[in-house]
Design a protein around this motif. Structure first.
Motif, PDB file in Angstrom:
ATOM      1  N   GLY A   1       0.813  -1.210   0.000  1.00  0.00           N
ATOM      2  CA  GLY A   1       0.000   0.000   0.000  1.00  0.00           C
ATOM      3  C   GLY A   1       0.840   1.251   0.000  1.00  0.00           C
ATOM      4  O   GLY A   1       2.038   1.228  -0.300  1.00  0.00           O
ATOM      5  N   CYS A   2       0.188   2.350   0.341  1.00  0.00           N
ATOM      6  CA  CYS A   2       0.873   3.627   0.505  1.00  0.00           C
ATOM      7  C   CYS A   2       0.538   4.141   1.898  1.00  0.00           C
ATOM      8  O   CYS A   2      -0.432   3.697   2.513  1.00  0.00           O
ATOM      9  N   ALA A   3       1.331   5.102   2.356  1.00  0.00           N
ATOM     10  CA  ALA A   3       1.069   5.718   3.649  1.00  0.00           C
ATOM     11  C   ALA A   3       0.736   7.194   3.441  1.00  0.00           C
ATOM     12  O   ALA A   3       1.302   7.849   2.561  1.00  0.00           O
ATOM     13  N   THR A   4      -0.191   7.683   4.275  1.00  0.00           N
ATOM     14  CA  THR A   4      -0.520   9.113   4.290  1.00  0.00           C
ATOM     15  C   THR A   4      -0.687   9.530   5.748  1.00  0.00           C
ATOM     16  O   THR A   4      -0.774   8.680   6.630  1.00  0.00           O
ATOM     17  N   ALA A   5      -0.730  10.838   5.984  1.00  0.00           N
ATOM     18  CA  ALA A   5      -0.994  11.334   7.335  1.00  0.00           C
ATOM     19  C   ALA A   5      -2.054  12.424   7.221  1.00  0.00           C
ATOM     20  O   ALA A   5      -2.050  13.210   6.261  1.00  0.00           O
ATOM     21  N   ALA A   6      -2.940  12.468   8.219  1.00  0.00           N
ATOM     22  CA  ALA A   6      -4.110  13.339   8.151  1.00  0.00           C
ATOM     23  C   ALA A   6      -3.768  14.769   7.721  1.00  0.00           C
ATOM     24  O   ALA A   6      -4.285  15.260   6.703  1.00  0.00           O
ATOM     25  N   HIS A   7      -2.888  15.425   8.465  1.00  0.00           N
ATOM     26  CA  HIS A   7      -2.657  16.840   8.180  1.00  0.00           C
ATOM     27  C   HIS A   7      -2.084  17.067   6.786  1.00  0.00           C
ATOM     28  O   HIS A   7      -2.307  18.108   6.180  1.00  0.00           O
ATOM     29  N   GLN A   8      -1.374  16.090   6.278  1.00  0.00           N
ATOM     30  CA  GLN A   8      -0.712  16.269   4.991  1.00  0.00           C
ATOM     31  C   GLN A   8      -1.659  16.115   3.800  1.00  0.00           C
ATOM     32  O   GLN A   8      -1.365  16.606   2.715  1.00  0.00           O
ATOM     33  N   VAL A   9      -2.781  15.411   4.006  1.00  0.00           N
ATOM     34  CA  VAL A   9      -3.699  15.197   2.877  1.00  0.00           C
ATOM     35  C   VAL A   9      -5.099  15.782   3.062  1.00  0.00           C
ATOM     36  O   VAL A   9      -5.787  16.052   2.076  1.00  0.00           O
ATOM     37  N   GLU A  10      -5.534  15.989   4.308  1.00  0.00           N
ATOM     38  CA  GLU A  10      -6.953  16.306   4.511  1.00  0.00           C
ATOM     39  C   GLU A  10      -7.333  17.727   4.124  1.00  0.00           C
ATOM     40  O   GLU A  10      -8.326  17.963   3.457  1.00  0.00           O
ATOM     41  N   GLY A  11      -6.545  18.694   4.589  1.00  0.00           N
ATOM     42  CA  GLY A  11      -6.855  20.095   4.298  1.00  0.00           C
ATOM     43  C   GLY A  11      -7.959  20.654   5.180  1.00  0.00           C
ATOM     44  O   GLY A  11      -8.678  19.926   5.871  1.00  0.00           O
ATOM     45  N   GLY A  12      -8.061  21.993   5.165  1.00  0.00           N
ATOM     46  CA  GLY A  12      -9.171  22.659   5.833  1.00  0.00           C
ATOM     47  C   GLY A  12      -9.204  22.509   7.339  1.00  0.00           C
ATOM     48  O   GLY A  12     -10.280  22.457   7.933  1.00  0.00           O
ATOM     49  N   ASN A  13      -8.052  22.471   7.979  1.00  0.00           N
ATOM     50  CA  ASN A  13      -8.045  22.370   9.437  1.00  0.00           C
ATOM     51  C   ASN A  13      -7.340  23.597  10.013  1.00  0.00           C
ATOM     52  O   ASN A  13      -6.233  23.932   9.610  1.00  0.00           O
ATOM     53  N   SER A  14      -8.013  24.280  10.940  1.00  0.00           N
ATOM     54  CA  SER A  14      -7.342  25.429  11.554  1.00  0.00           C
ATOM     55  C   SER A  14      -7.230  25.221  13.060  1.00  0.00           C
ATOM     56  O   SER A  14      -7.003  26.157  13.810  1.00  0.00           O
ATOM     57  N   ASN A  15      -7.406  23.985  13.483  1.00  0.00           N
ATOM     58  CA  ASN A  15      -7.528  23.724  14.914  1.00  0.00           C
ATOM     59  C   ASN A  15      -6.387  22.881  15.489  1.00  0.00           C
ATOM     60  O   ASN A  15      -6.516  22.318  16.563  1.00  0.00           O
ATOM     61  N   ASN A  16      -5.295  22.760  14.746  1.00  0.00           N
ATOM     62  CA  ASN A  16      -4.153  22.048  15.333  1.00  0.00           C
ATOM     63  C   ASN A  16      -2.907  22.932  15.320  1.00  0.00           C
ATOM     64  O   ASN A  16      -2.890  24.022  14.728  1.00  0.00           O
TER      65      ASN A  16
ATOM     66  N   ILE B   1      -5.461   9.402  12.022  1.00  0.00           N
ATOM     67  CA  ILE B   1      -6.662  10.067  12.534  1.00  0.00           C
ATOM     68  C   ILE B   1      -6.216  11.376  13.177  1.00  0.00           C
ATOM     69  O   ILE B   1      -5.268  11.392  13.972  1.00  0.00           O
ATOM     70  N   GLU B   2      -6.902  12.445  12.826  1.00  0.00           N
ATOM     71  CA  GLU B   2      -6.519  13.768  13.317  1.00  0.00           C
ATOM     72  C   GLU B   2      -7.237  14.047  14.657  1.00  0.00           C
ATOM     73  O   GLU B   2      -8.446  14.266  14.696  1.00  0.00           O
ATOM     74  N   TRP B   3      -6.449  14.050  15.716  1.00  0.00           N
ATOM     75  CA  TRP B   3      -6.981  14.230  17.076  1.00  0.00           C
ATOM     76  C   TRP B   3      -7.818  15.509  17.173  1.00  0.00           C
ATOM     77  O   TRP B   3      -8.906  15.532  17.772  1.00  0.00           O
ATOM     78  N   SER B   4      -7.349  16.597  16.568  1.00  0.00           N
ATOM     79  CA  SER B   4      -8.056  17.882  16.709  1.00  0.00           C
ATOM     80  C   SER B   4      -9.444  17.857  16.072  1.00  0.00           C
ATOM     81  O   SER B   4     -10.282  18.713  16.346  1.00  0.00           O
ATOM     82  N   ARG B   5      -9.685  16.907  15.191  1.00  0.00           N
ATOM     83  CA  ARG B   5     -11.032  16.811  14.604  1.00  0.00           C
ATOM     84  C   ARG B   5     -11.960  16.016  15.518  1.00  0.00           C
ATOM     85  O   ARG B   5     -13.139  16.338  15.635  1.00  0.00           O
TER      86      ARG B   5
END
Ligand code: FCB
Length: 443
Positions: A15-30, A78-82
């Motif tokens: 597979g491939c690896a990703t991380a929430a903040h690097q792909v999700e976008g639209g977060n101003s809470n972390n 999983i993005e804790w701040s969400r």
């Protein structure tokens, strides 16, 4: 010519690896969103912005790309701040979104591996001192309980913390990640708290899901002496190997912390890893330098002659992957390559890097190392922390302004590997001919 194939074990995860903040976008809470707003912190003032717009729904098209190109696994975080936007508020809708992703994955033949902490912290947490605070391990454990309760029907493989070594080095030694400090005392405190957070999470996951497999992902950097045999180079070499590569995982074996200048015990950490997550990218050549007391008398450089990535961030040294696998094997538990890849917007070096590194992974499997899977970093170009968008690690390229994806040649290579569950001489001859002689000398 007859086809030769380096075959991987049955059931191998590709597979491939990703991380929430690097792909999700639209977060101003972390803490990273704040860090990005601070002038001078990110190269060229880049921002994660919409990133790959996974939160807006584009996770689906990207995971379809993964599925349609033969991958059978994916690592995400999983993005804790969400999930916990404020200390006393949980967002079940956010959790539902992850549930949807994971459900889709399991229904589409993609085995998920889920990371619970990948570099980012909720803003409220960092305002309370983040991982410098001894309250944080328990708060992290509470977050993990919530997540695992909900997602355990879909996930069996958990990484509690991604690269504790890089998180500490970048945040408290080099100061290029938030909180941007250079303070060894605090670094040691963060080390302790991360171990405690991991151990607490490990126990909670097993309480909720006894059959789960839990580990951390360690950034293993291969270090080689500049002058082999030199007793002087051995000193810094031993130091960086111990502090960067070994200290964290060793503590999860026996509860003993050995940071060379500081030794203590955290008994509750003993026996808290079920597999080793190996993130390998590159090797450094290390030499003793009396003029660098601040850097523990050591100096590092890439090995002479190694091909370098576009921004000279990574040297192509497949032998270092072998070092990493040997290090992992010594723990006597299963190994998953949780990250490996190269920044290369033109995809000139990646096909070769990929094949040469997979060859090392195959060698380890051939020696009966307990290898379970390989996750390439990454599926699509994404936001590379303090290096912003200057580094492109994706099998697919991303046009950040239009969200357009473009399939790189490396996808063809990886697709063939995933579908054949092996590295074949035909594939290499066709797609990466410059390494054919080295990999298949008798072809
Ligand atoms: C690793 C990180 C990952 C990504 C790659 C290139 O250190 O875990 O998020 O940035 O490097």
């Amino acid at each position: 010519m007859p086809e030769a194939i380096f075959q991987f074990p049955r059931g191998f995860l590709w597979g491939c690896a990703t991380a929430a903040h690097q792909v999700e976008g639209g977060n101003s809470n972390n803490n990273w969103s704040k860090w990005e707003e601070t002038p001078g912190k990110i190269v060229n003032g880049h921002r994660s912005g919409l990133a790959c717009d996974w939160w807006g729904g584009r996770w689906l098209e990207d995971l379809e790309r993964a599925r349609d190109s033969g991958q059978n696994a994916h690592r995400l975080s999983i993005e804790w701040s969400r999930i916990q936007p404020e200390p006393d508020r949980w967002d079940d809708e956010a959790l539902l979104k992850y549930t949807e992703m994971l459900r889709w994955m399991t229904r589409n033949g993609i085995t998920p591996l889920v990371t619970l902490h990948h570099f980012t912290d909720p803003l409220w947490l960092s305002e309370r001192g983040g991982w410098e605070s001894e309250d944080t391990p328990a708060l992290f454990a509470r977050f993990c309980r919530r997540v695992v309760k909900t997602l355990k029907d879909y996930v069996n493989l958990w990484v509690t913390i991604n690269e504790p070594n890089v998180y500490i080095l970048s945040g408290w030694v080099e100061g290029v990640f938030p909180p941007g400090k250079q303070d060894l005392k605090l670094a040691a405190r963060v080390f302790t708290n991360l171990v405690q957070g991991h151990s607490a999470a490990y126990r909670i996951i097993h309480e909720l899901q006894p059959e789960a497999r839990v580990g951390v992902a360690t950034n293993y950097r291969s270090f080689a002496p500049a002058h082999p045999g030199s007793p002087l180079d051995k000193l810094p070499l031993g130091f960086v190997n111990q502090v960067f590569n070994r200290a964290f995982n060793n503590c999860l074996v026996d509860g003993k912390v050995d940071l060379v200048f500081k030794k203590y015990k955290l008994p509750q950490a003993a026996g808290t890893q079920d597999f080793i997550g190996l993130n390998y990218y590159t090797r450094d050549v290390v030499s003793f330098n009396l003029l660098k007391p601040g850097a523990f008398f050591h100096q590092r450089a890439f090995p002479a002659g190694a091909a370098l990535s576009e921004n000279h961030f990574i040297a192509n040294v497949p032998a270092g992957m072998w070092d990493g696998l040997k290090w992992a094997h010594a723990y006597g538990i299963p190994i998953i390559v949780t990250e490996n890849g190269i920044e290369d917007s033109r995809d000139t070096l990646r096909p070769r890097y990929l094949v040469e590194h997979l060859h090392q992974v195959w060698r380890a499997a051939n020696y009966n190392y307990q290898l379970k899977g390989y996750f390439h970093w990454s599926l699509v170009d994404n936001f590379e922390w303090e290096r912003g968008w200057t580094q492109r690690f994706g099998l697919w390229g991303l046009d950040v302004d239009t969200q357009q994806r473009n399939r790189r040649r490396s996808v063809d290579v990886y697709e063939r590997v995933c579908r054949e569950n092996g590295l074949s001489s035909h594939m290499v001859a066709e797609l990466v001919p410059d390494v054919l002689d080295a990999l298949f000398p008798d072809h």
